[in-house]
Write a protein that holds these residues in place. Structure first.
Motif, PDB file in Angstrom:
ATOM      1  N   HIS A  68       6.413   1.914   8.064  1.00  0.00           N
ATOM      2  CA  HIS A  68       5.862   1.464   6.788  1.00  0.00           C
ATOM      3  C   HIS A  68       6.997   0.819   5.999  1.00  0.00           C
ATOM      4  O   HIS A  68       8.103   1.342   5.945  1.00  0.00           O
ATOM      5  CB  HIS A  68       5.292   2.625   5.980  1.00  0.00           C
ATOM      6  CG  HIS A  68       4.939   2.239   4.584  1.00  0.00           C
ATOM      7  ND1 HIS A  68       3.771   1.579   4.275  1.00  0.00           N
ATOM      8  CD2 HIS A  68       5.613   2.375   3.417  1.00  0.00           C
ATOM      9  CE1 HIS A  68       3.737   1.343   2.981  1.00  0.00           C
ATOM     10  NE2 HIS A  68       4.852   1.819   2.432  1.00  0.00           N
ATOM     11  N   VAL A  69       6.706  -0.328   5.380  1.00  0.00           N
ATOM     12  CA  VAL A  69       7.677  -0.993   4.513  1.00  0.00           C
ATOM     13  C   VAL A  69       7.021  -1.159   3.150  1.00  0.00           C
ATOM     14  O   VAL A  69       5.938  -1.734   3.032  1.00  0.00           O
ATOM     15  CB  VAL A  69       8.097  -2.369   5.088  1.00  0.00           C
ATOM     16  CG1 VAL A  69       9.073  -3.050   4.157  1.00  0.00           C
ATOM     17  CG2 VAL A  69       8.704  -2.203   6.474  1.00  0.00           C
ATOM     18  N   ASN A  70       7.667  -0.621   2.131  1.00  0.00           N
ATOM     19  CA  ASN A  70       7.109  -0.694   0.778  1.00  0.00           C
ATOM     20  C   ASN A  70       6.941  -2.138   0.322  1.00  0.00           C
ATOM     21  O   ASN A  70       7.733  -3.008   0.657  1.00  0.00           O
ATOM     22  CB  ASN A  70       8.013   0.042  -0.217  1.00  0.00           C
ATOM     23  CG  ASN A  70       7.949   1.534  -0.046  1.00  0.00           C
ATOM     24  OD1 ASN A  70       6.931   2.087   0.346  1.00  0.00           O
ATOM     25  ND2 ASN A  70       9.056   2.194  -0.330  1.00  0.00           N
ATOM     26  N   CYS A  71       5.900  -2.350  -0.466  1.00  0.00           N
ATOM     27  CA  CYS A  71       5.632  -3.645  -1.117  1.00  0.00           C
ATOM     28  C   CYS A  71       5.511  -4.795  -0.136  1.00  0.00           C
ATOM     29  O   CYS A  71       5.949  -5.920  -0.395  1.00  0.00           O
ATOM     30  CB  CYS A  71       6.682  -3.943  -2.177  1.00  0.00           C
ATOM     31  SG  CYS A  71       6.651  -2.735  -3.518  1.00  0.00           S
ATOM     32  N   GLN A  72       4.915  -4.519   1.004  1.00  0.00           N
ATOM     33  CA  GLN A  72       4.589  -5.559   1.966  1.00  0.00           C
ATOM     34  C   GLN A  72       3.238  -5.237   2.596  1.00  0.00           C
ATOM     35  O   GLN A  72       2.814  -4.094   2.628  1.00  0.00           O
ATOM     36  CB  GLN A  72       5.655  -5.674   3.061  1.00  0.00           C
ATOM     37  CG  GLN A  72       6.981  -6.172   2.550  1.00  0.00           C
ATOM     38  CD  GLN A  72       7.907  -6.605   3.675  1.00  0.00           C
ATOM     39  OE1 GLN A  72       7.482  -6.928   4.783  1.00  0.00           O
ATOM     40  NE2 GLN A  72       9.190  -6.621   3.385  1.00  0.00           N
ATOM     41  N   GLY A  73       2.552  -6.268   3.071  1.00  0.00           N
ATOM     42  CA  GLY A  73       1.302  -6.084   3.782  1.00  0.00           C
ATOM     43  C   GLY A  73       0.106  -5.840   2.885  1.00  0.00           C
ATOM     44  O   GLY A  73       0.136  -6.085   1.681  1.00  0.00           O
ATOM     45  N   ARG A  74      -0.983  -5.357   3.497  1.00  0.00           N
ATOM     46  CA  ARG A  74      -2.267  -5.164   2.819  1.00  0.00           C
ATOM     47  C   ARG A  74      -2.125  -4.283   1.591  1.00  0.00           C
ATOM     48  O   ARG A  74      -1.177  -3.528   1.473  1.00  0.00           O
ATOM     49  CB  ARG A  74      -3.280  -4.565   3.779  1.00  0.00           C
ATOM     50  CG  ARG A  74      -2.917  -3.172   4.209  1.00  0.00           C
ATOM     51  CD  ARG A  74      -3.957  -2.503   5.088  1.00  0.00           C
ATOM     52  NE  ARG A  74      -3.455  -1.280   5.649  1.00  0.00           N
ATOM     53  CZ  ARG A  74      -3.257  -0.147   4.969  1.00  0.00           C
ATOM     54  NH1 ARG A  74      -3.539  -0.086   3.696  1.00  0.00           N
ATOM     55  NH2 ARG A  74      -2.783   0.925   5.560  1.00  0.00           N
ATOM     56  N   HIS A 131       0.841  -1.189   0.000  1.00  0.00           N
ATOM     57  CA  HIS A 131       0.000   0.000   0.000  1.00  0.00           C
ATOM     58  C   HIS A 131       0.882   1.247   0.000  1.00  0.00           C
ATOM     59  O   HIS A 131       2.079   1.180   0.252  1.00  0.00           O
ATOM     60  CB  HIS A 131      -0.943  -0.014   1.207  1.00  0.00           C
ATOM     61  CG  HIS A 131      -0.223  -0.241   2.494  1.00  0.00           C
ATOM     62  ND1 HIS A 131       0.143  -1.500   2.935  1.00  0.00           N
ATOM     63  CD2 HIS A 131       0.221   0.628   3.427  1.00  0.00           C
ATOM     64  CE1 HIS A 131       0.780  -1.396   4.085  1.00  0.00           C
ATOM     65  NE2 HIS A 131       0.840  -0.112   4.410  1.00  0.00           N
ATOM     66  N   ASP A 132       0.272   2.378  -0.259  1.00  0.00           N
ATOM     67  CA  ASP A 132       0.965   3.651  -0.378  1.00  0.00           C
ATOM     68  C   ASP A 132       1.403   4.134   1.007  1.00  0.00           C
ATOM     69  O   ASP A 132       0.619   4.113   1.961  1.00  0.00           O
ATOM     70  CB  ASP A 132       0.016   4.658  -1.030  1.00  0.00           C
ATOM     71  CG  ASP A 132       0.717   5.895  -1.518  1.00  0.00           C
ATOM     72  OD1 ASP A 132       1.946   6.027  -1.310  1.00  0.00           O
ATOM     73  OD2 ASP A 132       0.048   6.740  -2.130  1.00  0.00           O
ATOM     74  N   ALA A 133       2.620   4.608   1.117  1.00  0.00           N
ATOM     75  CA  ALA A 133       3.163   5.069   2.398  1.00  0.00           C
ATOM     76  C   ALA A 133       2.409   6.269   2.961  1.00  0.00           C
ATOM     77  O   ALA A 133       2.297   6.415   4.176  1.00  0.00           O
ATOM     78  CB  ALA A 133       4.640   5.415   2.242  1.00  0.00           C
ATOM     79  N   LYS A 134       1.856   7.117   2.088  1.00  0.00           N
ATOM     80  CA  LYS A 134       1.184   8.330   2.588  1.00  0.00           C
ATOM     81  C   LYS A 134      -0.107   7.997   3.337  1.00  0.00           C
ATOM     82  O   LYS A 134      -0.588   8.813   4.111  1.00  0.00           O
ATOM     83  CB  LYS A 134       0.915   9.312   1.460  1.00  0.00           C
ATOM     84  CG  LYS A 134      -0.084   8.853   0.439  1.00  0.00           C
ATOM     85  CD  LYS A 134      -0.237   9.892  -0.647  1.00  0.00           C
ATOM     86  CE  LYS A 134      -1.192   9.376  -1.704  1.00  0.00           C
ATOM     87  NZ  LYS A 134      -1.280  10.245  -2.847  1.00  0.00           N
ATOM     88  N   ASN A 135      -0.634   6.780   3.149  1.00  0.00           N
ATOM     89  CA  ASN A 135      -1.847   6.355   3.859  1.00  0.00           C
ATOM     90  C   ASN A 135      -1.536   5.388   4.995  1.00  0.00           C
ATOM     91  O   ASN A 135      -2.414   4.680   5.456  1.00  0.00           O
ATOM     92  CB  ASN A 135      -2.825   5.704   2.885  1.00  0.00           C
ATOM     93  CG  ASN A 135      -3.265   6.658   1.805  1.00  0.00           C
ATOM     94  OD1 ASN A 135      -3.399   7.853   2.050  1.00  0.00           O
ATOM     95  ND2 ASN A 135      -3.476   6.153   0.611  1.00  0.00           N
ATOM     96  N   CYS A 136      -0.283   5.357   5.441  1.00  0.00           N
ATOM     97  CA  CYS A 136       0.119   4.367   6.450  1.00  0.00           C
ATOM     98  C   CYS A 136       0.911   5.044   7.554  1.00  0.00           C
ATOM     99  O   CYS A 136       1.941   5.666   7.312  1.00  0.00           O
ATOM    100  CB  CYS A 136       0.968   3.283   5.772  1.00  0.00           C
ATOM    101  SG  CYS A 136       1.549   2.000   6.889  1.00  0.00           S
TER     102      CYS A 136
END
Length: 170
Positions: A78-84, A61-66
């Motif tokens: 936040h870790v890019n390209c992992q999780g929901r 998911h997008d980092a700006k929403n996490c």
């Protein structure tokens, strides 16, 4: 009718007919989204003890929403390209092993999912077909897994097959 009106009618008629034909097609008997974006392809070995497969799924998911999705050293990050989510497409080779009421899977490529020492696997239902060509889904519950320090592989637990997807893959 003026000559210019006929020109436009001749131009738009094929487009209108195409749209009508597409809207009248029969809908699939199974969800299209998991088939198109989240799937596995594999074969059982001769002894039927494990299955080699390729997994393809959309995650992240997008980092700006996490505000943080993984707890690392007491801090939410936040870790890019992992999780929901579904902003990144990843793929990996796996070996599935039977384990009673559920299965487990071990990656066989080292960095297919990530180069990090952990992987935040979201809940996923991966489309495949049984031996009769019928849709089935390999369900992977959400889990944070850590890379084995010796083999450098990830192990996912609690996997199981169903005839319909258990997760929405969001």
């Amino acid at each position: 009718m003026k000559k210019s009106d006929f020109y436009y009618l001749k131009f738009f008629a094929p487009i209108l007919l195409s749209l009508m034909a597409v809207s009248c097609q029969k809908k699939a008997d199974f969800p299209i989204t998991p088939l198109q974006t989240n799937y596995i392809v594999g074969t059982w070995n001769d002894a039927k003890t494990n299955q080699e497969c390729s997994l393809v799924t959309d995650i992240g998911h997008d980092a700006k929403n996490c505000s943080g999705c993984i707890l690392i050293n007491g801090q939410w990050l936040h870790v890019n390209c992992q999780g929901r989510g579904n902003v990144c497409r990843v793929s990996s080779r796996l070996t599935l092993y039977p384990g009673g009421s559920s299965m487990y899977a071990v990656t066989t490529d080292t960095f297919g999912l990530t180069d990090q020492s952990f992987f935040n696997m979201p809940a996923r239902s991966l489309y495949t077909e049984d031996e009769k060509g019928q849709p089935v889904y390999l369900n992977i519950p959400a889990q944070l897994v850590y890379r084995d320090s010796t083999t450098l592989q990830f192990t996912f637990n609690g996997l199981y097959y169903t005839n319909s997807p258990e997760y929405t893959n969001n």
